[in-house]
Design a protein around this motif. Structure first.
Motif, PDB file in Angstrom:
ATOM      1  N   VAL A  86     -53.410   2.849  -4.632  1.00  0.00           N
ATOM      2  CA  VAL A  86     -51.893   3.035  -5.506  1.00  0.00           C
ATOM      3  C   VAL A  86     -51.659   4.432  -5.615  1.00  0.00           C
ATOM      4  O   VAL A  86     -50.228   4.979  -5.450  1.00  0.00           O
ATOM      5  CB  VAL A  86     -52.361   2.447  -7.049  1.00  0.00           C
ATOM      6  N   GLY A  87     -52.383   5.448  -5.624  1.00  0.00           N
ATOM      7  CA  GLY A  87     -52.084   6.931  -5.577  1.00  0.00           C
ATOM      8  C   GLY A  87     -51.383   6.979  -4.450  1.00  0.00           C
ATOM      9  O   GLY A  87     -50.341   7.901  -4.192  1.00  0.00           O
ATOM     10  N   ALA A  88     -51.956   6.994  -3.097  1.00  0.00           N
ATOM     11  CA  ALA A  88     -51.562   7.164  -1.969  1.00  0.00           C
ATOM     12  C   ALA A  88     -50.040   6.597  -1.603  1.00  0.00           C
ATOM     13  O   ALA A  88     -49.050   7.224  -1.212  1.00  0.00           O
ATOM     14  CB  ALA A  88     -52.589   6.911  -0.825  1.00  0.00           C
ATOM     15  N   VAL A 121     -48.667  -1.402 -18.014  1.00  0.00           N
ATOM     16  CA  VAL A 121     -47.542  -1.033 -17.279  1.00  0.00           C
ATOM     17  C   VAL A 121     -47.256   0.646 -17.501  1.00  0.00           C
ATOM     18  O   VAL A 121     -47.137   1.059 -18.560  1.00  0.00           O
ATOM     19  CB  VAL A 121     -46.215  -1.534 -17.641  1.00  0.00           C
ATOM     20  N   SER A 122     -47.320   1.293 -16.304  1.00  0.00           N
ATOM     21  CA  SER A 122     -47.142   2.684 -16.419  1.00  0.00           C
ATOM     22  C   SER A 122     -45.816   3.066 -15.800  1.00  0.00           C
ATOM     23  O   SER A 122     -45.541   2.782 -14.616  1.00  0.00           O
ATOM     24  CB  SER A 122     -48.391   3.418 -15.800  1.00  0.00           C
ATOM     25  N   ARG A 123     -44.726   3.495 -16.746  1.00  0.00           N
ATOM     26  CA  ARG A 123     -43.282   3.896 -16.259  1.00  0.00           C
ATOM     27  C   ARG A 123     -43.194   5.475 -16.322  1.00  0.00           C
ATOM     28  O   ARG A 123     -43.578   6.199 -17.009  1.00  0.00           O
ATOM     29  CB  ARG A 123     -42.371   3.079 -17.298  1.00  0.00           C
ATOM     30  N   GLY A 124     -42.419   5.750 -15.260  1.00  0.00           N
ATOM     31  CA  GLY A 124     -42.164   7.324 -15.109  1.00  0.00           C
ATOM     32  C   GLY A 124     -41.267   7.586 -13.860  1.00  0.00           C
ATOM     33  O   GLY A 124     -40.868   6.717 -13.282  1.00  0.00           O
ATOM     34  N   TYR A 125     -41.548   8.782 -13.651  1.00  0.00           N
ATOM     35  CA  TYR A 125     -40.986   9.212 -12.426  1.00  0.00           C
ATOM     36  C   TYR A 125     -42.099   9.154 -11.203  1.00  0.00           C
ATOM     37  O   TYR A 125     -43.215   9.331 -11.508  1.00  0.00           O
ATOM     38  CB  TYR A 125     -40.435  10.820 -12.251  1.00  0.00           C
ATOM     39  N   LEU A 126     -41.793   9.053  -9.935  1.00  0.00           N
ATOM     40  CA  LEU A 126     -42.667   9.009  -8.632  1.00  0.00           C
ATOM     41  C   LEU A 126     -43.665  10.227  -8.990  1.00  0.00           C
ATOM     42  O   LEU A 126     -44.824   9.802  -8.520  1.00  0.00           O
ATOM     43  CB  LEU A 126     -42.284   8.705  -7.312  1.00  0.00           C
ATOM     44  N   SER A 127     -43.112  11.402  -8.732  1.00  0.00           N
ATOM     45  CA  SER A 127     -44.064  12.608  -8.887  1.00  0.00           C
ATOM     46  C   SER A 127     -45.286  12.351  -9.887  1.00  0.00           C
ATOM     47  O   SER A 127     -46.466  12.760  -9.747  1.00  0.00           O
ATOM     48  CB  SER A 127     -43.239  13.773  -9.025  1.00  0.00           C
ATOM     49  N   ASP A 128     -44.689  12.224 -11.079  1.00  0.00           N
ATOM     50  CA  ASP A 128     -45.482  11.869 -12.377  1.00  0.00           C
ATOM     51  C   ASP A 128     -46.701  10.758 -12.079  1.00  0.00           C
ATOM     52  O   ASP A 128     -48.060  10.869 -12.384  1.00  0.00           O
ATOM     53  CB  ASP A 128     -44.953  11.921 -13.459  1.00  0.00           C
ATOM     54  N   LEU A 129     -46.000   9.578 -11.473  1.00  0.00           N
ATOM     55  CA  LEU A 129     -47.143   8.440 -11.132  1.00  0.00           C
ATOM     56  C   LEU A 129     -48.139   8.643 -10.213  1.00  0.00           C
ATOM     57  O   LEU A 129     -49.173   8.302 -10.330  1.00  0.00           O
ATOM     58  CB  LEU A 129     -46.331   7.267 -11.082  1.00  0.00           C
ATOM     59  N   ALA A 130     -47.586   9.545  -9.262  1.00  0.00           N
ATOM     60  CA  ALA A 130     -48.272   9.720  -8.005  1.00  0.00           C
ATOM     61  C   ALA A 130     -49.543  10.880  -8.747  1.00  0.00           C
ATOM     62  O   ALA A 130     -50.802  10.468  -8.323  1.00  0.00           O
ATOM     63  CB  ALA A 130     -47.573  10.429  -7.009  1.00  0.00           C
ATOM     64  N   ALA A 131     -49.224  11.501  -9.500  1.00  0.00           N
ATOM     65  CA  ALA A 131     -50.355  12.581 -10.095  1.00  0.00           C
ATOM     66  C   ALA A 131     -51.186  11.856 -11.111  1.00  0.00           C
ATOM     67  O   ALA A 131     -52.451  11.981 -10.979  1.00  0.00           O
ATOM     68  CB  ALA A 131     -49.705  13.428 -10.688  1.00  0.00           C
ATOM     69  N   GLN A 132     -50.761  10.674 -11.674  1.00  0.00           N
ATOM     70  CA  GLN A 132     -51.548   9.964 -12.543  1.00  0.00           C
ATOM     71  C   GLN A 132     -52.370   9.064 -11.900  1.00  0.00           C
ATOM     72  O   GLN A 132     -53.491   8.941 -12.382  1.00  0.00           O
ATOM     73  CB  GLN A 132     -50.705   9.292 -13.619  1.00  0.00           C
TER      74      GLN A 132
END
Length: 234
Positions: free
Chosen positions: A164-166, A193-204
């Motif tokens: 998921v992170g990659a 469900v985790s919603r947000g911007y791609l940069s934040d989700l990638a870090a999460q």
């Protein structure tokens, strides 16, 4: 008749009355995993009919047996472990063979992780594309996202919980900082469900240990879904 039947993606209460009746009347069930399907039948108190595993690797061999059973007048159910057979699951080749050979079949609707994830994401539903599972290699993954970089439709995909992170990072690198959602264990007890911007989700999700099935939804190429869009519209 061959009944292409959707099954619950998590919550067993989502099995439709039509699907339940098809299972009760089936003389043969072609399913991805006989153990999973037998557990579903047992939950609803359905006596076990003849069952055969239909999965990647044996599709051609099993297809002829299935179509022969329909030609002989049988009621045959085709199902996967969850959702629609043929949608990122085995089924397409059998359905295609039925069309070519004029074998009667219908589709019994039901739960789909694609539609559930799209609606839970809160992103645009006016047009969307389901891409299945992304490729594994970093270069292939970037090229895969590049194909839709300039298109406005919402993107939906399935992903392994280990990647998921990659995948989110590759999406951010290629598509920019768009709104997205990560949907885990849809319709199940631990749905998240985790919603947000791609940069934040990638870090999460960079080092997160994810358990269960995952669907990722990413906004299309529309400025209103990019980070900073609120300021640009003030």
């Amino acid at each position: 008749m061959l009944h292409v039947t959707a099954t619950p993606i998590g919550n067993l209460g989502d099995l439709s009355p039509r699907a339940l009746e098809a299972f009760k009347c089936a003389s043969l069930i072609a399913c991805e995993d006989t153990r999973r399907t037998w557990a579903l039948l047992s939950h609803f108190g359905i006596p076990r009919p003849e069952m055969i595993s239909y999965r990647q690797g044996n599709e051609e061999r099993v297809a002829e047996k299935v179509l022969s059973a329909v030609r002989a007048g049988g009621e045959v159910v085709l199902c996967s472990d969850g959702g629609y057979p043929g949608i990122s699951d085995p089924g397409y080749r059998l359905i295609r063979s039925a069309v070519k050979e004029g074998v009667a079949f219908d589709v019994i609707p039901g739960a789909s992780a694609v539609n559930v994830a799209l609606l839970l994401s809160g992103l645009s539903t006016s047009s969307f594309t389901f891409r299945g599972f992304p490729p594994r290699g970093p270069g292939a993954l970037r090229n895969w996202f590049s194909e839709d970089a300039d298109k406005e439709h919402t993107l939906i995909m399935f992903e392994s919980p280990y990647r998921v992170g990659a995948t989110l990072q590759a999406a951010f690198d290629v598509l920019g900082d768009r709104e997205a959602a990560v949907c885990i264990e849809l319709t199940k007890m631990h749905e998240r469900v985790s919603r947000g911007y791609l940069s934040d989700l990638a870090a999460q999700f960079n080092d997160a240990k994810v358990k269960g099935e995952v669907a990722i939804v990413i906004a299309g190429a529309n400025p209103k879904f990019m980070r900073g869009a609120e300021k640009n519209h003030e």
